[in-house]
Design an enzyme around this catalytic site. Sequence first.
Site, PDB file in Angstrom:
ATOM      1  N   CYS A 111       0.816  -1.229   0.000  1.00  0.00           N
ATOM      2  CA  CYS A 111       0.000   0.000   0.000  1.00  0.00           C
ATOM      3  C   CYS A 111       0.841   1.266   0.000  1.00  0.00           C
ATOM      4  O   CYS A 111       0.335   2.348  -0.275  1.00  0.00           O
ATOM      5  CB  CYS A 111      -0.919   0.008   1.208  1.00  0.00           C
ATOM      6  SG  CYS A 111      -1.892  -1.484   1.354  1.00  0.00           S
ATOM      7  N   HIS A 247      -3.284   7.087   2.504  1.00  0.00           N
ATOM      8  CA  HIS A 247      -3.728   5.767   2.036  1.00  0.00           C
ATOM      9  C   HIS A 247      -5.099   5.468   2.656  1.00  0.00           C
ATOM     10  O   HIS A 247      -5.291   5.622   3.862  1.00  0.00           O
ATOM     11  CB  HIS A 247      -2.694   4.722   2.449  1.00  0.00           C
ATOM     12  CG  HIS A 247      -3.159   3.317   2.263  1.00  0.00           C
ATOM     13  ND1 HIS A 247      -3.749   2.880   1.090  1.00  0.00           N
ATOM     14  CD2 HIS A 247      -3.138   2.249   3.114  1.00  0.00           C
ATOM     15  CE1 HIS A 247      -4.058   1.600   1.232  1.00  0.00           C
ATOM     16  NE2 HIS A 247      -3.707   1.197   2.437  1.00  0.00           N
ATOM     17  N   ASN A 277     -10.165  -0.412   0.205  1.00  0.00           N
ATOM     18  CA  ASN A 277      -8.706  -0.305   0.177  1.00  0.00           C
ATOM     19  C   ASN A 277      -8.188  -0.940  -1.117  1.00  0.00           C
ATOM     20  O   ASN A 277      -8.195  -2.154  -1.263  1.00  0.00           O
ATOM     21  CB  ASN A 277      -8.144  -1.023   1.416  1.00  0.00           C
ATOM     22  CG  ASN A 277      -6.628  -0.992   1.496  1.00  0.00           C
ATOM     23  OD1 ASN A 277      -5.957  -0.617   0.537  1.00  0.00           O
ATOM     24  ND2 ASN A 277      -6.094  -1.397   2.632  1.00  0.00           N
TER      25      ASN A 277
HETATM   26  O1  UT7 Z   1      -3.476  -1.215   3.789  1.00  0.00           O
HETATM   27  C1  UT7 Z   1      -3.179  -1.560   5.104  1.00  0.00           C
HETATM   28  C2  UT7 Z   1      -3.946  -2.786   5.336  1.00  0.00           C
HETATM   29  N1  UT7 Z   1      -4.636  -3.016   6.533  1.00  0.00           N
HETATM   30  C3  UT7 Z   1      -5.245  -2.164   7.364  1.00  0.00           C
HETATM   31  O2  UT7 Z   1      -5.167  -0.977   7.295  1.00  0.00           O
HETATM   32  C4  UT7 Z   1      -6.072  -2.791   8.432  1.00  0.00           C
HETATM   33  C5  UT7 Z   1      -5.940  -2.141   9.765  1.00  0.00           C
HETATM   34  N2  UT7 Z   1      -6.883  -2.741  10.698  1.00  0.00           N
HETATM   35  C6  UT7 Z   1      -8.192  -2.510  10.626  1.00  0.00           C
HETATM   36  O3  UT7 Z   1      -8.669  -1.748   9.799  1.00  0.00           O
HETATM   37  C7  UT7 Z   1      -9.071  -3.161  11.664  1.00  0.00           C
HETATM   38  O4  UT7 Z   1      -8.267  -3.837  12.621  1.00  0.00           O
HETATM   39  C8  UT7 Z   1     -10.117  -4.143  11.068  1.00  0.00           C
HETATM   40  C9  UT7 Z   1     -11.173  -3.380  10.284  1.00  0.00           C
HETATM   41  C10 UT7 Z   1      -9.420  -5.147  10.153  1.00  0.00           C
HETATM   42  C11 UT7 Z   1     -10.818  -4.911  12.180  1.00  0.00           C
HETATM   43  O5  UT7 Z   1     -11.454  -4.000  13.065  1.00  0.00           O
HETATM   44  P1  UT7 Z   1     -11.268  -4.165  14.636  1.00  0.00           P
HETATM   45  O6  UT7 Z   1     -12.070  -3.106  15.269  1.00  0.00           O
HETATM   46  O7  UT7 Z   1      -9.787  -4.206  14.925  1.00  0.00           O
HETATM   47  O8  UT7 Z   1     -11.962  -5.569  14.892  1.00  0.00           O
HETATM   48  P2  UT7 Z   1     -11.355  -6.899  15.573  1.00  0.00           P
HETATM   49  O9  UT7 Z   1     -10.388  -7.544  14.656  1.00  0.00           O
HETATM   50  O10 UT7 Z   1     -10.933  -6.556  16.964  1.00  0.00           O
HETATM   51  O11 UT7 Z   1     -12.631  -7.812  15.644  1.00  0.00           O
HETATM   52  C12 UT7 Z   1     -13.736  -7.476  16.518  1.00  0.00           C
HETATM   53  C13 UT7 Z   1     -14.791  -8.552  16.341  1.00  0.00           C
HETATM   54  C14 UT7 Z   1     -14.267  -9.972  16.446  1.00  0.00           C
HETATM   55  O12 UT7 Z   1     -15.247 -10.752  17.086  1.00  0.00           O
HETATM   56  P3  UT7 Z   1     -15.137 -11.083  18.648  1.00  0.00           P
HETATM   57  O13 UT7 Z   1     -13.842 -11.835  18.800  1.00  0.00           O
HETATM   58  O14 UT7 Z   1     -15.125  -9.765  19.344  1.00  0.00           O
HETATM   59  O15 UT7 Z   1     -16.356 -11.902  18.891  1.00  0.00           O
HETATM   60  C15 UT7 Z   1     -14.145 -10.417  15.022  1.00  0.00           C
HETATM   61  O16 UT7 Z   1     -14.254 -11.804  14.875  1.00  0.00           O
HETATM   62  O17 UT7 Z   1     -15.385  -8.441  15.046  1.00  0.00           O
HETATM   63  C16 UT7 Z   1     -15.335  -9.720  14.394  1.00  0.00           C
HETATM   64  N3  UT7 Z   1     -15.223  -9.517  12.966  1.00  0.00           N
HETATM   65  C17 UT7 Z   1     -16.260  -9.288  12.169  1.00  0.00           C
HETATM   66  N4  UT7 Z   1     -17.589  -9.207  12.425  1.00  0.00           N
HETATM   67  C18 UT7 Z   1     -18.406  -8.961  11.383  1.00  0.00           C
HETATM   68  C19 UT7 Z   1     -14.070  -9.452  12.219  1.00  0.00           C
HETATM   69  N5  UT7 Z   1     -14.387  -9.208  10.934  1.00  0.00           N
HETATM   70  C20 UT7 Z   1     -15.741  -9.094  10.871  1.00  0.00           C
HETATM   71  C21 UT7 Z   1     -16.643  -8.839   9.837  1.00  0.00           C
HETATM   72  N6  UT7 Z   1     -17.971  -8.766  10.132  1.00  0.00           N
HETATM   73  N7  UT7 Z   1     -16.249  -8.628   8.555  1.00  0.00           N
END
Ligand code: UT7
Length: 320
Positions: A111, A247, A277
């Site tokens: 990215c 980005h 993204n």
């Molecule tokens: O270009 C650079 C590339 N990457 C990035 O910039 C990504 C940077 N990170 C992020 O944007 C965020 O960490 C995410 C959007 C990927 C995830 O958001 P988060 O607030 O960090 O969520 P999390 O990973 O802590 O997950 C929270 C909950 C989990 O469930 P439990 O364990 O709390 O029950 C996940 O399993 O949300 C769940 N979850 C989802 N639920 C519904 C994870 N993905 C999804 C989904 N839909 N798509």
Amino acid sequence: MTGKICGTGSYVPPHVMDNDDMAKLVDTNDEWIRERTGIARRHVAEQETTSFMAGQAALRAVEQSGIAPEEIDMIIVATSSSETIYPCAACEVQKTIGAVNAAGYDLNAACTGFVLGFNAAQAYISAGMCRTVLVVGAESMSHMIDWTDRSTCILFGDGAGAVLLRAQEGAPVWTAAHSDGKKGPALTGLSRHRKDWEKEGEEKESYIHMDGQAVFKFAVRKVPEIIEEILEKSGVSADEIDYFILHQANRRIIEAVAKRLKIDISRFPMDLEEYANTSAATVPILLDEMNRQGMFRKGHKLILAGFGAGLTWAGCLFEW
Ligand code: UT7
């Protein structure tokens, strides 16, 4: 001499998948995706390849500039998802636009790639090695993701953006770039063909794997740091910057960066709601959209900042 942007272009595939479409594939929903990322839709390539999209974006940038393709000295395509390793996408773009006198190569820094390519172009121009340089960011992320992994598949989209730079006298361009290879495992896109994995007997796919929270924390810490580094180097204050073009990975990351820098969010334009993204393509697609909406005036000061796998991060400050 510095490279002035004299044309921008972009291409996104017409096929759109909204969050409800994603909910048909994995256990997710529109509310979760919008709240956690700001994404509502993504454009997904059907027949289009990475180099096709790169070529279309490049054609539009060249057309807008009024510069003949034969005058282009160098083509840099930032991509980590080209359909072929060689020929590189830059040579495909050269063919598409008829830039018969250009040299070309691809640059892989995920990215961060477009911003690094932009900085490299500025270096070629200020060193007198090139007069006219085309920089493209192009990605087919839909080929890189595991469509059954809800934690990554909802984040990405496909597309390409391009800028054409031409040497001119003007205000200096300020750049900065960093990597941290030790943190590489936080975000990986693996090749199926690595012999050592076969030996280990591990099952590894060519999909993207990501520790989302680690990448989130990295971005929220390192992007403000690199912006401050560039401001300090240049002697320009944050108040003088018209737009911070970051980005487009996650709305919450951009909001957190703005908050840390104590800068109003209105100076951080976003289009990730529509495109998600698109990795190396987010910054040039957004630049092209803003340019075509007439948002830039001569003398506007812009900061670009990219971050991503590697881990890598880079930025630059220049005048429109
Ligand atoms: O270009 C650079 C590339 N990457 C990035 O910039 C990504 C940077 N990170 C992020 O944007 C965020 O960490 C995410 C959007 C990927 C995830 O958001 P988060 O607030 O960090 O969520 P999390 O990973 O802590 O997950 C929270 C909950 C989990 O469930 P439990 O364990 O709390 O029950 C996940 O399993 O949300 C769940 N979850 C989802 N639920 C519904 C994870 N993905 C999804 C989904 N839909 N798509």
